[in-house]
Design an enzyme around this catalytic site. Structure first.
Site, mmCIF file in Angstrom:
data_model
loop_
_atom_site.group_PDB
_atom_site.id
_atom_site.type_symbol
_atom_site.label_atom_id
_atom_site.label_comp_id
_atom_site.label_asym_id
_atom_site.label_seq_id
_atom_site.Cartn_x
_atom_site.Cartn_y
_atom_site.Cartn_z
ATOM 1 N N THR A 180 1.264 27.588 -34.003
ATOM 2 C CA THR A 180 2.505 27.061 -33.279
ATOM 3 C C THR A 180 3.362 28.493 -32.318
ATOM 4 O O THR A 180 4.048 28.156 -31.818
ATOM 5 C CB THR A 180 3.562 26.672 -34.180
ATOM 6 O OG1 THR A 180 4.162 27.581 -35.009
ATOM 7 C CG2 THR A 180 3.080 25.455 -35.071
ATOM 8 N N ARG B 292 4.617 35.407 -36.882
ATOM 9 C CA ARG B 292 4.546 34.058 -36.092
ATOM 10 C C ARG B 292 3.459 33.625 -36.693
ATOM 11 O O ARG B 292 2.181 33.920 -36.823
ATOM 12 C CB ARG B 292 3.922 34.974 -34.753
ATOM 13 C CG ARG B 292 5.120 35.613 -33.940
ATOM 14 C CD ARG B 292 4.670 35.462 -32.356
ATOM 15 N NE ARG B 292 3.474 36.121 -32.024
ATOM 16 C CZ ARG B 292 2.914 35.940 -31.076
ATOM 17 N NH1 ARG B 292 3.418 35.536 -29.866
ATOM 18 N NH2 ARG B 292 1.563 36.400 -30.661
ATOM 19 N N ASP C 220 -0.422 45.577 -36.806
ATOM 20 C CA ASP C 220 -1.637 45.978 -37.195
ATOM 21 C C ASP C 220 -1.911 47.191 -36.745
ATOM 22 O O ASP C 220 -2.569 48.291 -37.461
ATOM 23 C CB ASP C 220 -2.831 44.860 -36.658
ATOM 24 C CG ASP C 220 -2.974 43.697 -37.418
ATOM 25 O OD1 ASP C 220 -2.492 43.770 -38.454
ATOM 26 O OD2 ASP C 220 -3.432 42.848 -36.986
HETATM 27 C C1 PRP Z 1 4.905 40.426 -33.657
HETATM 28 C C2 PRP Z 1 5.971 41.528 -32.914
HETATM 29 C C3 PRP Z 1 7.145 40.660 -32.858
HETATM 30 C C4 PRP Z 1 6.425 39.356 -32.664
HETATM 31 C C5 PRP Z 1 6.464 38.976 -31.030
HETATM 32 O O1 PRP Z 1 5.264 40.308 -35.066
HETATM 33 O O2 PRP Z 1 6.168 42.533 -33.923
HETATM 34 O O3 PRP Z 1 7.947 40.495 -34.272
HETATM 35 O O4 PRP Z 1 5.194 39.282 -32.711
HETATM 36 O O5 PRP Z 1 6.102 37.743 -30.814
HETATM 37 P P1 PRP Z 1 7.199 36.712 -30.166
HETATM 38 O O6 PRP Z 1 8.156 37.125 -29.185
HETATM 39 O O7 PRP Z 1 6.439 35.538 -29.765
HETATM 40 O O8 PRP Z 1 8.122 36.110 -31.343
HETATM 41 P P2 PRP Z 1 4.083 39.486 -35.712
HETATM 42 O O9 PRP Z 1 4.615 37.964 -35.901
HETATM 43 O O10 PRP Z 1 2.808 39.814 -35.292
HETATM 44 O O11 PRP Z 1 4.194 40.105 -37.248
HETATM 45 P P3 PRP Z 1 3.761 41.607 -37.734
HETATM 46 O O12 PRP Z 1 4.909 42.426 -37.212
HETATM 47 O O13 PRP Z 1 4.144 41.587 -39.158
HETATM 48 O O14 PRP Z 1 2.502 41.844 -37.268
HETATM 49 N N1 URA Z 2 2.801 40.632 -30.898
HETATM 50 C C1 URA Z 2 2.162 41.586 -30.851
HETATM 51 O O1 URA Z 2 2.167 42.297 -31.670
HETATM 52 N N2 URA Z 2 1.569 41.728 -29.760
HETATM 53 C C2 URA Z 2 1.696 40.751 -28.694
HETATM 54 O O2 URA Z 2 0.953 40.611 -27.741
HETATM 55 C C3 URA Z 2 2.386 39.638 -29.069
HETATM 56 C C4 URA Z 2 3.201 39.579 -30.211
#
Ligand code: PRP
Ligand code: URA
Length: 209
Positions: free
Chosen positions: A108, A104, A203
């Site tokens: 944005t 994400r 994380d």
């Molecule tokens: C987190 C989570 C989802 C996303 C959810 O991933 O694992 O994929 O956010 O958010 P959304 O519904 O608003 O799209 P992140 O983008 O933090 O990446 P990561 O898993 O690599 O930490």
């Molecule tokens: N992605 C995460 O890992 N945690 C949240 O709370 C939202 C998006």
């Protein structure tokens, strides 16, 4: 319309309580994410087709049920979705695994796809998309759109914690998809985190913060 299932079960509620706690360390967090995924997988596979097979018990001939051999795929959304794969594979050892990488954009909150590798015959498979967090719903919606572009027709989405905003968006953009949710939370904060949530799932699974 796809079915939405809330995993209203004491084992899942207990386990989600543990991973919400900020004092839970990486090892336990990872193990519990996998356990919850396995329990959700049990529910997600409720309608897999069966066939009759003749066998002999030590006592008599009989007819038993066997899975009819429907081809399946598990598709984690990287990174955090990877944490759910081992639990899914415990119940579905023959399922192929595809990966869709998304992060994400912190400004944005829109998902950016950076990787996609799917089984060659993905369009023939029932697909279980896994990601612990459904926040704005952007990542889940884009991952599912990508799978539909590859010809997938039967898609289920499994998450552990969902925000109302994400569920609404996912149902609106992909009304055909079955959705399995561990627990529903209250809202998103200004940074797009689920409240009360569990923080950043990626994380916490990989120990990167
Ligand atoms: C987190 C989570 C989802 C996303 C959810 O991933 O694992 O994929 O956010 O958010 P959304 O519904 O608003 O799209 P992140 O983008 O933090 O990446 P990561 O898993 O690599 O930490
Ligand atoms: N992605 C995460 O890992 N945690 C949240 O709370 C939202 C998006």
């Amino acid at each position: 319309m796809g079915k939405v299932t809330f995993m209203d079960h004491p084992l899942i509620r207990h386990k989600i309580g543990i991973i919400r706690n900020k004092n839970t360390g990486t090892k336990e967090f990872r193990e519990i994410i996998s356990e919850i995924a396995m329990l959700e997988c049990y529910e997600a596979t409720r309608n897999l087709p069966l066939k009759d097979v003749e066998i002999e018990t030590p006592i008599a001939k009989t007819t038993v049920k066997e899975l009819a051999g429907k081809k399946l795929a598990i598709v984690p959304i990287l990174r955090a979705g990877i944490g759910m794969v081992s639990g899914m594979q415990a119940l579905l050892p023959a399922a192929k695994v595809g990966h869709i990488g998304m992060y994400r954009d912190p400004e944005t909150l829109k998902p950016v796809e950076y990787y996609c590798k799917l089984p060659a015959d993905i369009e023939e498979r029932d697909v279980f998309v896994v990601d612990p967090m459904l926040a704005t719903g952007g990542s889940a919606c884009d991952a599912i759109s990508q799978l539909k572009k590859h010809g997938c027709r039967k898609i289920s989405f499994l998450c552990i914690i969902a925000a109302p905003e994400g569920l609404e968006r996912l149902q609106k953009e992909h009304p055909d998809v079955d959705i399995i949710i561990g627990e529903m939370d209250d809202h998103l904060n200004d940074d797009g985190y689920i409240v009360p949530g569990l923080g950043d799932a990626g994380d916490r699974i990989f120990g990167t913060k």
